[in-house]
Design a protein around this motif. Structure first.
Motif, PDB file in Angstrom:
ATOM      1  N   GLY A 211       1.389  -7.495   3.790  1.00 48.23           N
ATOM      2  CA  GLY A 211      -0.032  -7.138   3.831  1.00 48.23           C
ATOM      3  C   GLY A 211      -0.633  -7.075   2.440  1.00 48.23           C
ATOM      4  O   GLY A 211      -1.712  -7.613   2.181  1.00 48.23           O
TER       5      GLY A 211
ATOM      6  N   SER B 282      -3.464   1.196  -4.664  1.00 48.26           N
ATOM      7  CA  SER B 282      -2.443   0.739  -3.700  1.00 48.26           C
ATOM      8  C   SER B 282      -2.906   0.909  -2.263  1.00 48.26           C
ATOM      9  O   SER B 282      -2.857  -0.031  -1.468  1.00 48.26           O
ATOM     10  CB  SER B 282      -1.130   1.497  -3.902  1.00 48.26           C
ATOM     11  OG  SER B 282      -0.544   1.143  -5.127  1.00 48.26           O
ATOM     12  N   LEU B 283      -3.339   2.112  -1.927  1.00 47.34           N
ATOM     13  CA  LEU B 283      -3.698   2.353  -0.531  1.00 47.34           C
ATOM     14  C   LEU B 283      -4.934   1.553  -0.115  1.00 47.34           C
ATOM     15  O   LEU B 283      -4.887   0.841   0.885  1.00 47.34           O
ATOM     16  CB  LEU B 283      -3.883   3.837  -0.269  1.00 47.34           C
ATOM     17  CG  LEU B 283      -3.621   4.170   1.186  1.00 47.34           C
ATOM     18  CD1 LEU B 283      -2.303   4.882   1.367  1.00 47.34           C
ATOM     19  CD2 LEU B 283      -4.749   4.971   1.747  1.00 47.34           C
ATOM     20  N   PRO B 284      -6.035   1.614  -0.865  1.00 42.66           N
ATOM     21  CA  PRO B 284      -7.186   0.811  -0.407  1.00 42.66           C
ATOM     22  C   PRO B 284      -6.971  -0.703  -0.501  1.00 42.66           C
ATOM     23  O   PRO B 284      -7.417  -1.431   0.379  1.00 42.66           O
ATOM     24  CB  PRO B 284      -8.338   1.263  -1.323  1.00 42.66           C
ATOM     25  CG  PRO B 284      -7.717   2.037  -2.426  1.00 42.66           C
ATOM     26  CD  PRO B 284      -6.402   2.546  -1.948  1.00 42.66           C
ATOM     27  N   LEU B 285      -6.299  -1.178  -1.549  1.00 42.10           N
ATOM     28  CA  LEU B 285      -6.224  -2.624  -1.780  1.00 42.10           C
ATOM     29  C   LEU B 285      -4.903  -3.262  -1.326  1.00 42.10           C
ATOM     30  O   LEU B 285      -4.825  -4.479  -1.165  1.00 42.10           O
ATOM     31  CB  LEU B 285      -6.430  -2.934  -3.273  1.00 42.10           C
ATOM     32  CG  LEU B 285      -7.869  -3.175  -3.729  1.00 42.10           C
ATOM     33  CD1 LEU B 285      -8.747  -1.983  -3.433  1.00 42.10           C
ATOM     34  CD2 LEU B 285      -7.893  -3.492  -5.216  1.00 42.10           C
ATOM     35  N   GLY B 286      -3.867  -2.439  -1.187  1.00 39.16           N
ATOM     36  CA  GLY B 286      -2.570  -2.997  -0.808  1.00 39.16           C
ATOM     37  C   GLY B 286      -1.733  -3.427  -2.003  1.00 39.16           C
ATOM     38  O   GLY B 286      -0.639  -3.959  -1.843  1.00 39.16           O
TER      39      GLY B 286
ATOM     40  N   CYS C 289      -0.948 -10.547   0.887  1.00 42.96           N
ATOM     41  CA  CYS C 289      -2.103 -11.286   1.428  1.00 42.96           C
ATOM     42  C   CYS C 289      -3.400 -10.786   0.791  1.00 42.96           C
ATOM     43  O   CYS C 289      -4.317 -11.580   0.550  1.00 42.96           O
ATOM     44  CB  CYS C 289      -2.180 -11.130   2.941  1.00 42.96           C
ATOM     45  SG  CYS C 289      -0.877 -11.998   3.831  1.00 42.96           S
ATOM     46  N   SER C 290      -3.488  -9.491   0.526  1.00 43.49           N
ATOM     47  CA  SER C 290      -4.682  -8.946  -0.115  1.00 43.49           C
ATOM     48  C   SER C 290      -4.812  -9.480  -1.543  1.00 43.49           C
ATOM     49  O   SER C 290      -5.894  -9.902  -1.972  1.00 43.49           O
ATOM     50  CB  SER C 290      -4.619  -7.415  -0.103  1.00 43.49           C
ATOM     51  OG  SER C 290      -5.722  -6.857  -0.768  1.00 43.49           O
TER      52      SER C 290
ATOM     53  N   SER D 103       0.836  -1.191   0.000  1.00 43.57           N
ATOM     54  CA  SER D 103       0.000   0.000   0.000  1.00 43.57           C
ATOM     55  C   SER D 103       0.877   1.250   0.000  1.00 43.57           C
ATOM     56  O   SER D 103       0.421   2.332  -0.323  1.00 43.57           O
ATOM     57  CB  SER D 103      -0.914   0.016   1.223  1.00 43.57           C
ATOM     58  OG  SER D 103      -0.170   0.089   2.406  1.00 43.57           O
ATOM     59  N   ARG D 104       2.149   1.073   0.337  1.00 48.87           N
ATOM     60  CA  ARG D 104       3.078   2.195   0.407  1.00 48.87           C
ATOM     61  C   ARG D 104       4.266   1.889  -0.492  1.00 48.87           C
ATOM     62  O   ARG D 104       4.890   0.836  -0.354  1.00 48.87           O
ATOM     63  CB  ARG D 104       3.529   2.357   1.875  1.00 48.87           C
ATOM     64  CG  ARG D 104       4.538   3.440   2.137  1.00 48.87           C
ATOM     65  CD  ARG D 104       4.592   3.804   3.634  1.00 48.87           C
ATOM     66  NE  ARG D 104       4.744   2.661   4.515  1.00 48.87           N
ATOM     67  CZ  ARG D 104       5.910   2.159   4.900  1.00 48.87           C
ATOM     68  NH1 ARG D 104       7.034   2.679   4.483  1.00 48.87           N
ATOM     69  NH2 ARG D 104       5.942   1.111   5.705  1.00 48.87           N
TER      70      ARG D 104
END
Lengths: 279, 279
Positions: free
Chosen positions: A259, A132-136, A262-263, A108-109
């Protein structure tokens, strides 16, 4: 004879006078070391990553996620600027004739604390505006060489969870040509995502314990070949690419990559579950 | 008779005219609904979370991670401002006489896209300056009621990976009084972190699949009781607390919480591994 890679879906492309990667006929991929400014450490970061990897990842099962590295070489740059140092890597698409290719930027980052304030602002803005930020993770590029389905990079960036799921469905479908009309048939979902998930699970196991590297702006590349005649998918491949922003893990796991991974896994599992229901 | 909780290590404390939680003698914890400004949705967010939880987490094994919820009640506020609505929750520390308590805020990011720009800036700054961004979690508070070891919140915020590991070691040690002189003995590491890790693994399994909630600024609370005479640790407890910033998961897993949780798990596993070696 060096050529421009035919199936590159993300990153700088070597055309129109731009510095980009080249391939030869013997399975080698030549990636220009990114050193366009004095303070540009991307090239040296990626080079140190490849040289350190053999020592850091003893286990072949982990090294198998990375393109093989064959040192560096001075080559005439694709932008005509003369000799330029290139990383000599394995050409991951060598051997595929009409591959389906997807580049998924994980995390996400895409920035870290050591980056400049300017770079952090730029990345944070893009991370917030993209998935990226909402879904990773975000899909940086995707292509089906047979149907010529290849959404623009811009259209991929701002996808919602639903939009991303649709692209992931189309990627394993046999009817993705008329992409606005057809419900994707997910004909290759079980074969492709079954194999991909097996690999990603191994990658996840490693990311739960490895504290050597943190991978920012790194992608999972997914490749396979469709045989529409036989209705089969062959040679599914999962590799990590792009290590220009890898930093020392300092004894902490890469929770940002893990993270996001895994998403991504959850999205594929959901598609696989539906595909299995319909079989 | 309502009292100020004796062993609260993080969050607003009900003293010096501040609005904070209260407890009674019957195992109830009264948390003021945070509604101090017109646009303050924290109270209503936490209330909706608790009311939705029973429906969302059918499985008792998941519900067991959350404090039991008994509705709301108007009570005289601890700041003397008159009647104020309170959440009526289970007092997690009821039954412990001299508990060791640790509050660990999970996630490298404590804000989400729906927050105001001001709030995002404030959180991002704190995440960058604390261990949240590098480690994926930060210790918000920790206390040993027997030795009275209780580092200041400020000293905890800016800990490095090494500093965090040291606090986690001290939390399960019998000699954490003279904390600058002694190497922590980790006397209770196997008992406490063994049990804690078992619970966290269950929590992780859930976070790998649940797409209903995203938990920002939420903490894992770890509690146990030391019996120094018998050299035993009893009643280890792992709960989630603070749901004022929970938002809809929209079909995506909470990769931010999951990544931070995996990082916290890795720290505890490393301590447990060393402790097992020394046994």
């Amino acid at each position: 004879m060096l050529k421009i890679p035919e199936h590159q879906v993300a990153g700088h492309k070597a055309k129109d006078g731009i510095l980009g990667p080249l391939v030869d006929d013997f399975g080698k991929f030549y990636k220009p070391l990114q050193t366009n400014k004095d303070d540009d450490t991307r090239g040296s970061t990626e080079l140190s990553f490849y040289t350190s990897l053999a020592a850091a990842a003893h286990d072949y099962s982990i090294r198998s996620f990375f393109p093989a590295f064959h040192g560096t070489r001075l080559l005439d740059a694709s932008d005509g600027s003369g000799p330029h140092p290139h990383l000599v890597l394995e050409d991951l698409l060598c051997g595929y004739s009409k591959p389906s290719v997807m580049d998924v930027k994980i995390g996400s980052r895409t920035w870290h604390l050591g980056d400049s304030e300017d770079y952090i602002c730029k990345c944070l803005k893009k991370d917030r505006e993209s998935s990226s930020l909402p879904l990773g993770f975000r899909i940086s590029g995707v292509k089906d060489s047979i149907s010529s389905w290849e959404p623009t990079r811009k259209s991929l960036q701002c996808l919602s969870a639903h939009g991303v799921a649709l692209v992931l469905n189309k990627f394993v479908s046999s009817n993705n040509i008329n992409h606005d009309d057809h419900h994707p048939d997910c004909a290759f979902a079980t074969e492709v995502y079954g194999a991909v998930l097996e690999r990603l699970q191994k990658l996840k196991d490693w990311f739960e314990v490895q504290t050597v590297y943190h991978f920012y702006s790194c992608s999972v590349l997914v490749v396979y070949e469709k045989d529409l005649g036989k209705g089969k998918a062959t040679n599914p491949l999962v590799k990590l690419v792009d290590f220009a922003h890898v930093v020392d893990g300092n004894g902490v796991i890469d929770h940002n990559f893990l993270g996001g991974l895994c998403s991504f896994i959850k999205f594929l599992k959901d598609i696989l579950a539906v595909a299995c229901l319909h079989k």
